[in-house]
Design a protein around this motif. Structure first.
Motif, short mmCIF file in Angstrom:
data_model
loop_
_atom_site.label_atom_id
_atom_site.label_comp_id
_atom_site.label_asym_id
_atom_site.label_seq_id
_atom_site.Cartn_x
_atom_site.Cartn_y
_atom_site.Cartn_z
N THR A 1 0.22 -1.40 0.17
CA THR A 1 -0.17 -0.37 0.10
C THR A 1 1.20 1.62 0.13
O THR A 1 0.16 2.78 0.39
N GLY A 2 2.41 1.17 -0.29
CA GLY A 2 2.86 2.04 -0.67
C GLY A 2 3.53 3.26 0.48
O GLY A 2 3.91 4.25 1.03
N MET A 3 3.59 2.16 1.90
CA MET A 3 3.72 2.32 2.84
C MET A 3 5.25 2.17 4.09
O MET A 3 6.16 2.85 4.50
N CYS A 4 5.35 1.14 2.98
CA CYS A 4 6.76 0.24 3.44
C CYS A 4 7.67 1.30 2.73
O CYS A 4 9.63 0.86 3.27
N GLY A 5 7.90 1.24 2.30
CA GLY A 5 8.92 1.40 0.46
C GLY A 5 9.76 0.17 0.25
O GLY A 5 10.85 0.40 -0.51
N ALA A 6 9.46 -1.24 0.42
CA ALA A 6 10.03 -2.73 0.27
C ALA A 6 10.28 -2.71 -0.92
O ALA A 6 10.73 -3.12 -1.84
#
Ligand code: FAD
Ligand code: FES
Length: 276
Positions: free
Chosen positions: A222-227
């Protein structure tokens, strides 16, 4: 909880196709989108592309290759069993409209499943589709019938010559672009990263825009972690929200390959522990 309604195997059981009941996702999803699934309460979350959807029946189809712990666990589930979480649809849908020229779609290995939903979307928008699908050998070829249904022209390749053209999808693609490149609007190439990179090297030569689907490691989707960071046109993009489809001529494939290998040793240990 999401019940498995149908299950079939390809490629001697190493690739699995499941149709699951997920009415909300089936209604809302568009070609190019994916879901993140968790098989059980202790399971890891993994992304899988929506290979097909049936909004009336309320079902989505997922096709996955068994490559490690979670895909092996999912493959062990049978018709009537439940998957604990299926979150989606995630990712940016591919824009669907009618183009003047034909669309050349190229799929390799399990990438054919990812390609299918996008090619079907273009077909339903009124486009003529030329398809090239390939695998290393005949028994590993997937979704031939499904791709045939939406293609006006279909080519099959196998690396070992056991079915169709003896060679790679890239060779047939190069021939078609050399002979009738002017009839082709753009190319969609989906498969292993090395295949997409090779396709893009050829389509750059033919000056033909190419859409690829990237599969970096994802965590939340969802675009939160940057992985899922990828480099596209010199900019950092998150594949889960800005993609996973991108202009292949702008993608740094070498960096993607390097990042995909980051956890290879941990993945090997995790799979070994799960089967011990
Ligand atoms: P592991 O042993 O954990 O990993 C094996 C390999 O799978 C890794 O080396 C890595 O390359 C990849 N991988 C592992 N974890 C992840 C993760 N969280 N996110 C992404 N890749 C991971 N595969 C299919 O077979 N069918 C599909 O339709 C499909 N769609 C995908 C769509 C997207 C947007 C992405 C990013 C990946 C997709 N994949 C698909 C790849 C699939 O997610 C991985 O094969 C799966 O996560 C492997 O998990 P594992 O535990 O079985 O294997
Ligand atoms: Fe976390 Fe994309 S998976 S930002």
């Amino acid at each position: 909880m999401y019940v498995i309604l149908d299950k079939k195997d390809y490629a001697r059981g190493t690739i699995v196709n499941i149709r699951i009941e997920a009415p909300e996702i089936a209604k809302k999803c568009s070609p190019g989108q994916f879901v993140v699934i968790r098989v059980n309460e202790t399971g890891e979350r993994i992304p899988l592309t929506i290979a097909d959807n049936d909004p009336l029946a309320g079902t989505v189809t997922l096709v996955f290759q068994i490559v490690g712990k979670t895909t092996a666990l999912l493959a062990s589930r049978n018709v009537g069993d439940f998957i604990m979480d299926v979150v989606g649809p995630l990712g940016k849908p591919v824009e669907m409209k009618k183009y003047n020229k034909k669309i050349l779609t190229v799929g390799g290995g399990t990438g054919v499943a990812v390609l299918h939903h996008i090619a079907k979307g273009y077909y339903e928008a009124g486009n003529e589709i030329i398809s090239i699908i390939g695998s290393r050998t005949k028994s590993y070829l997937i979704m031939e019938e499904e791709m045939k249904r939406i293609s006006t022209e279909m080519h099959i390749t196998t690396d070992d010559g056991t079915y169709g053209f003896h060679g790679f999808v890239t060779q047939v693609m190069d021939m078609i672009l050399s002979e009738r490149g002017d009839d082709i609007e753009f190319v969609v190439a989906i498969g292993p990263v090395v295949m997409m990179k090779a396709c893009c090297d050829i389509t750059k030569r033919h000056n033909k825009k190419t859409i690829v689907s990237l599969n970096p490691i994802m965590v939340d989707g969802t675009g939160m972690c940057g992985a899922c960071r990828v480099q596209v046109g010199g900019e950092t993009k998150f594949a889960c929200v800005h993609g996973p489809q991108f202009d292949g001529h702008l993608v740094d494939f070498d960096l993607l390959i390097k990042r995909q290998r980051t956890y290879i040793e941990d993945e090997r240990i995790s799979l070994f522990r799960s089967i011990k």
